[in-house]
Design an enzyme around this catalytic site. Structure first.
Site, PDB file in Angstrom:
ATOM      1  N   LYS A 270      -8.508   1.829  -7.606  1.00 55.19           N
ATOM      2  CA  LYS A 270      -8.597   0.827  -8.772  1.00 55.19           C
ATOM      3  C   LYS A 270      -9.732  -0.088  -8.421  1.00 55.19           C
ATOM      4  CE  LYS A 270      -3.419   0.421  -9.102  1.00 55.19           C
ATOM      5  NZ  LYS A 270      -3.410   0.796 -10.411  1.00 55.19           N
ATOM      6  N   ARG A 344       4.996   8.032 -10.932  1.00 57.66           N
ATOM      7  CA  ARG A 344       5.843   9.256 -11.621  1.00 57.66           C
ATOM      8  C   ARG A 344       5.890  10.241 -10.619  1.00 57.66           C
ATOM      9  NH1 ARG A 344       1.117   9.248 -15.985  1.00 57.66           N
ATOM     10  NH2 ARG A 344       1.115   7.302 -15.151  1.00 57.66           N
TER      11      ARG A 344
END
Length: 540
Positions: A270, A344
């Site tokens: 990130k 996920r």
């Protein structure tokens, strides 16, 4: 905090024995029925110091004729629990740093107090008085406030008492979730989350806690979950919490909370700006622990199981790389196109594990996508479900708890982006509809039971000057569980049971019996819509 109620109204309000008295008016209800308090309010309005407009407040010190040495006049938008909560929060802000140890609350005549008002009062006080101190010795010292009493009529007393008890349990759960979220990543590790779950198990005998380590996860075949942990020195934990408040034969509700205790994005790292807030990426796990804290206090007649896959997502020479293919517990292979879509990957194995629990329904809670924040902002959590009954029950619970969600689509057309040339499914897709496609990825692992997904990326914490965890959606989840416990035969049941009930209901309306084979046929699950997730739709 000690929350109580007392029967007092009219002239008795000014004589309440407390250090501070909060008096809430509305635009339509400008009188308490107490001549002393009403005169103070009239004088303040005449002087231009106070008005019956939402958000207005006035502190009055040692007013004549009032037993409490501090009085705060407050104006609520209306008589709803939501408006009362906002007014009380403002009132507590006036007194929390003063010497008041006991505050009483009175409302205008004509405002009927219900359990929801008492519940809102507790949440407002808990939120206004929370201070994070664990890693900040210089934090302000907690105020003197230790007791809050709500004045009500005799007819209101039973509901108010119930609302205070429920509100206090939920507030404790919210505070726990906030505290866990606020702890830095070097403090709140997967092992710390596991220890907090075990602490809850010791505090509440109704809770049973089990923690699975890497060898057990490998034996279960949780290859997707473990792939996220490859770059971290922190060992993964899979936390299982059990609360049995009903017969063992009753199918449990299952909560699955994403527990990424820090998310760098892995190899798909990130940007540095705002990365500190990725300590909040375990907000789903925190909400599950907070909800179990509330449920253990309230003891509803229901069975509940919590699953928390917990780990870090870090870059290193052993980290999963973009393009790697991993095998999930379900046997489906996943092409990891973006390692920052890791939530996920841990949730899908937990959702597969949930199948063996034969649940009535499964709800996963995750700070999953930045796309959900773009879509809904910070007001609502995103709700995804192909099950109308389950979705409506969750939406209703959110409205009642003032912890709202907004239902999002799960159409088949979103599915195309999740195709992969090298695996059964890709973990990300195109930029558009990222929150939807993330939910649709999870849907591929939930076909055996009734399921809903809450994306809390926008609601689990606040940024800016008020940076910190919110404890959401503990309120929504607890209300949903209490509603289900009270629903009796109307409670949500497993899909197969629901289908059989539908057949029996249809059969009872016929004049001739159904053929035996007809009763067994409708157990087929409704089609779950799927789609694909964007690399740009992750948290940052």
């Amino acid at each position: 905090m000690d929350y109580r109620s007392t029967v007092a109204h009219g002239p008795a309000l000014s004589q309440l024995n407390a250090d501070a008295l909060l008096v809430v008016f509305t635009a339509d209800q400008g009188s308490t029925g107490d001549p002393v308090l009403d005169q103070i309010a009239r004088d303040a309005i005449a002087a231009g110091d106070f008005a019956l407009k939402a958000g207005k407040s006035l502190y009055v010190h040692r007013p004549a004729g009032v037993k409490a040495s501090r009085v705060v006049l407050l104006a609520a938008a209306d008589a709803t629990p939501k408006a009362l909560k906002a007014a009380v929060a403002k009132g507590v802000a006036h007194i929390k740093d003063l010497g008041a140890a006991h505050a009483a609350l009175a409302v205008a005549a004509g405002v009927t107090l219900e359990a929801a008002h008492a519940h809102a009062l507790v949440l407002a006080v808990a939120d206004a008085t929370y201070i994070y101190t664990h890693t900040k010795p210089s934090a302000p010292k907690p105020g003197q406030l230790r007791k809050v009493t709500l004045a009500c009529t005799q007819d209101e007393a039973a509901g108010v008492k119930r609302g205070l008890a429920e509100g206090q349990a939920v507030a404790e759960g919210v505070t726990l979730a906030r505290e866990l979220g606020n702890r830095p990543g070097n403090h709140c590790t997967p092992s710390f989350l596991a220890s907090e779950a075990k602490r809850l198990g010791r505090e509440f005998k109704s809770l049973k806690v089990e923690v699975l380590d890497r060898p057990a996860l490998e034996k279960l075949g949780m290859g997707s979950f473990l792939s996220v942990t490859n770059g971290s020195a922190q060992p993964p934990k899979f936390i299982i919490l059990r609360y049995q408040g009903a017969a063992a034969s009753q199918a449990p509700l299952v909560l699955v909370g994403k527990g990424i205790t820090f998310d760098t994005g892995g190899i798909s790292i990130k940007p540095s700006a705002g990365m500190d807030e990725m300590k909040f990426d375990m907000g789903g796990a925190a909400s599950v622990l907070g909800t179990f804290r509330a449920v253990a206090e309230l003891q509803p007649r229901i069975n509940l199981i919590g699953l928390v896959p917990a780990c870090e997502n870090m870059p290193s020479g052993t980290a999963t790389k973009p393009g790697d293919v991993v095998t999930s517990m379900s046997g489906q292979t996943i092409e990891v196109l973006n390692t920052d879509a890791e939530g996920r990957l841990i949730l899908c194995d937990a959702l597969t594990y949930a199948e063996r629990l034969k649940p009535a329904a499964v709800i996963d809670i995750a700070t999953l996508t930045g796309a959900c924040v773009i879509a809904l902002g910070n007001q609502h959590s995103g709700l995804f479900s192909a099950d109308d009954e389950l979705a409506q029950a969750l939406l209703k619970a959110g409205q009642q708890a003032q912890d709202t969600a907004w239902r999002m689509p799960l159409d088949d057309e979103y599915a195309e982006g999740l195709k992969s040339n090298f695996a059964d499914i890709a973990n990300v897709g195109g930029r558009e509809g990222g929150a939807i496609t993330a939910a649709c990825f999870l849907a591929k692992f939930t076909k055996a039971y009734r399921w809903a997904h809450l994306d809390i990326a926008g609601s689990a914490w606040k940024s800016g000057g008020a940076k910190g965890g919110t404890g959401r959606p503990v309120g929504l989840l607890t209300r949903f569980i209490l509603d289900q416990a009270a629903a009796g035969k109307e409670a949500i049941v497993p899909r197969a049971v629901k289908a059989v009930k539908a057949v029996k209901a249809a059969g009872s309306s016929r004049t001739t019996p159904l053929r035996q084979e007809t009763a067994a046929a409708p157990t087929r699950a409704p089609r779950v819509r799927t789609a694909r997730v964007s690399a740009a739709s992750n948290k940052v």
